[in-house]
Scaffold this motif. Structure first.
Motif, PDB file in Angstrom:
ATOM      1  N   ASP A 103       0.853  -1.174   0.000  1.00 25.95           N
ATOM      2  CA  ASP A 103       0.000   0.000   0.000  1.00 25.95           C
ATOM      3  C   ASP A 103       0.893   1.229   0.000  1.00 25.95           C
ATOM      4  N   ASN A 104       0.893   1.972  -1.077  1.00 22.03           N
ATOM      5  CA  ASN A 104       1.749   3.151  -1.184  1.00 22.03           C
ATOM      6  C   ASN A 104       1.324   4.270  -0.248  1.00 22.03           C
ATOM      7  N   THR A 105       0.068   4.316   0.159  1.00 16.98           N
ATOM      8  CA  THR A 105      -0.372   5.385   1.057  1.00 16.98           C
ATOM      9  C   THR A 105       0.268   5.250   2.419  1.00 16.98           C
ATOM     10  N   ILE A 106       0.498   4.012   2.876  1.00 20.41           N
ATOM     11  CA  ILE A 106       1.173   3.801   4.167  1.00 20.41           C
ATOM     12  C   ILE A 106       2.614   4.255   4.070  1.00 20.41           C
ATOM     13  N   LYS A 107       3.263   3.916   2.946  1.00 17.72           N
ATOM     14  CA  LYS A 107       4.675   4.281   2.761  1.00 17.72           C
ATOM     15  C   LYS A 107       4.852   5.795   2.790  1.00 17.72           C
ATOM     16  N   ILE A 113      12.920   6.330   8.691  1.00 18.83           N
ATOM     17  CA  ILE A 113      13.352   5.513   9.842  1.00 18.83           C
ATOM     18  C   ILE A 113      12.257   4.522  10.217  1.00 18.83           C
ATOM     19  N   GLN A 114      11.009   4.990  10.241  1.00 22.84           N
ATOM     20  CA  GLN A 114       9.902   4.108  10.571  1.00 22.84           C
ATOM     21  C   GLN A 114       9.744   3.003   9.527  1.00 22.84           C
ATOM     22  N   ALA A 115       9.874   3.360   8.254  1.00 29.39           N
ATOM     23  CA  ALA A 115       9.751   2.361   7.192  1.00 29.39           C
ATOM     24  C   ALA A 115      10.865   1.325   7.296  1.00 29.39           C
TER      25      ALA A 115
END
Length: 128
Positions: A103-107, A113-115
């Protein structure tokens, strides 16, 4: 005689050669007929339309002076503009490999750092 008849090609002449002379003359006559409306419109007169042998590897001539090759910088600018246009169109119409799943919206909502932390946890879980 109609004055419109003056604006035409008066004579057609092909090179003197045994094979192909008649074919060349017919082609020149066909060309003369095709350009006649343009010549009438611009009131042009041509005394002789002739076949000639010049080749494409030497500079040509045009009415009003010598033709010239475009400057190298002009060719580069034209090539650059074409490349930029292809790049712009490519971004509008993406092609090539695509990522499956996710899901690109989450990215977009996560910081780098979180990713990275989420990916590290997934790898750890995969190893277990």
């Amino acid at each position: 005689m109609n004055l419109g008849d003056l604006h035409k090609i008066w004579e057609v002449k092909a090179l003197k050669r045994k094979p192909g002379e008649e074919e060349a003359r017919k082609m020149l006559e066909k060309i003369a007929k095709q350009v006649q409306p343009i010549m009438k419109n611009h009131k042009w007169k041509v005394k002789l339309l002739s076949e000639f042998c010049e080749g494409f590897d030497i500079p040509g001539r045009r009415l009003g002076g010598f033709s010239r090759q475009p400057a190298l910088s002009s060719l580069r600018q034209t090539a650059l503009a074409a490349a930029e246009n292809r790049k712009r169109l490519g971004s509008l119409l993406p092609t090539g490999p695509k990522r499956l799943g996710g899901d690109n919206t989450i990215k977009d909502a996560l910081s780098p750092i979180q990713a990275a932390a989420i990916v590290a946890e997934r790898r750890l879980q995969d190893d277990i």
